[in-house]
Scaffold this active site. Structure first.
Site, mmCIF file in Angstrom:
data_model
loop_
_atom_site.group_PDB
_atom_site.id
_atom_site.type_symbol
_atom_site.label_atom_id
_atom_site.label_comp_id
_atom_site.label_asym_id
_atom_site.label_seq_id
_atom_site.Cartn_x
_atom_site.Cartn_y
_atom_site.Cartn_z
ATOM 1 N N CYS A 12 -3.779 -0.407 -3.852
ATOM 2 C CA CYS A 12 -4.829 -0.978 -3.016
ATOM 3 C C CYS A 12 -4.211 -1.684 -1.804
ATOM 4 C CB CYS A 12 -5.718 -1.903 -3.851
ATOM 5 S SG CYS A 12 -7.352 -2.200 -3.108
ATOM 6 N N HIS A 62 -6.338 1.454 -8.590
ATOM 7 C CA HIS A 62 -5.725 0.389 -9.380
ATOM 8 C C HIS A 62 -5.271 0.869 -10.764
ATOM 9 C CE1 HIS A 62 -6.385 -3.200 -6.912
ATOM 10 N NE2 HIS A 62 -7.552 -2.694 -6.574
ATOM 11 N N GLU A 115 -3.087 -0.435 -12.549
ATOM 12 C CA GLU A 115 -2.658 -1.586 -13.347
ATOM 13 C C GLU A 115 -3.809 -2.333 -14.022
ATOM 14 O OE1 GLU A 115 -3.807 -3.546 -9.456
ATOM 15 O OE2 GLU A 115 -3.104 -1.601 -10.157
#
Length: 281
Positions: free
Chosen positions: A104, A198, A200
């Site tokens: 991002c 994303h 993560e």
């Protein structure tokens, strides 16, 4: 033992707000994910955008096996002291030769630091899911996307996007909303792999982000009422608890690339696996 550095660009106030809602700052979420993927790793967290942060030198960063840049509300096209400090940090990462990865805003920081450009997405945003991401020809055999389906969905929340990749960059994947969804950047002595989405984040964290940005989603036309946002967030919460539930996958229109943790984290896993083979010049 692997030694990683996570750089977060949230302001101190933004970090505290995220901790109140999600339990961790963006950088702390990244560190927790890395510790799950590489249980014996050590992870340091830095805040290079903060006022008073000590400037890093290439020698300081070269000792890390990799540097990770988290997402944040930072708008890298704004000429603010925080943005300038974050971009200077990323230029130092490139100068150090340490391999780096970002998601991002992390991708956007790397793009801007290497000479590319980032812009706001007028009348558009991706929130909750980034749909139908597809490899470019250059991304077909790139190790960042190894194991990905021909098209995939990923967790995403962003209102900014890469406008122009810098010289020395390779576009690896995109979709109808955001042309640059994955890229490799080679700049100075460094190599960076990044994604606009994303890998993560947990689905619970995406649900929390949607609730926090409900008014923005309504303003962007993605929802008519806060109840609509809550309904989508509630489905993500339920899928977080029961990722194998076929009924929830059907309601959200997703498969294992999004629902399964191993699917969502594929790019991070691929980057870590590739570290021994990445050039450190």
């Amino acid at each position: 033992m692997s030694h990683f550095l996570v750089a977060q660009s949230e302001s101190p106030e933004e970090r505290e707000a995220r901790r109140r809602h999600a339990g961790k700052s963006s950088g702390e979420t990244y560190a927790a994910t890395l510790r799950q993927l590489v249980p014996d790793c050590s992870v340091d967290i830095a805040e290079p955008a903060d006022e008073g942060a000590t400037a890093s030198r290439p020698a300081d960063l070269k000792r890390y096996d990799a540097v990770f840049l988290s997402g944040s509300p930072l708008h890298v096209y704004q000429d603010t002291p925080a943005v300038r400090r974050q971009l200077e940090f990323m230029r130092t990462v490139f100068a150090s030769g340490a391999p780096s990865f970002g998601s991002c805003a992390g991708l956007q920081v790397a793009v801007a630091a290497a000479g590319g450009s980032v812009r706001s997405m007028p009348q558009r945003m991706e929130a909750g899911l980034s749909r139908r991401i597809t490899r470019t020809a250059e991304g077909q055999d790139h190790p960042l996307l190894s194991g990905r389906a021909p098209t995939w969905d990923a967790p995403a929340v962003h209102t900014d996007e890469v406008e122009q990749l810098p010289e020395g960059a390779t576009l690896l994947a995109g979709n109808d909303v955001t042309r640059v969804q994955a890229a490799e950047i080679r700049h100075d002595r460094g190599i960076f792999w990044g994604v606009q989405y994303h890998p993560e984040l947990s689905l619970r964290e995406i649900a929390i982000a949607l609730r926090r940005q409900a008014s923005s989603l309504i303003e962007a036309g993605l929802a008519d009422h806060e109840d609509d946002v809550e309904g989508r967030a509630a489905l993500l919460d339920r899928l977080h608890q029961k990722p194998e539930a076929r009924s929830l996958r059907w309601l959200l229109g997703v498969n294992g690339e999004f629902a399964d943790e191993i699917g969502r984290r594929r790019e991070l896993t691929n980057f870590i696996a590739a570290l021994p083979s990445l050039d450190r010049r």
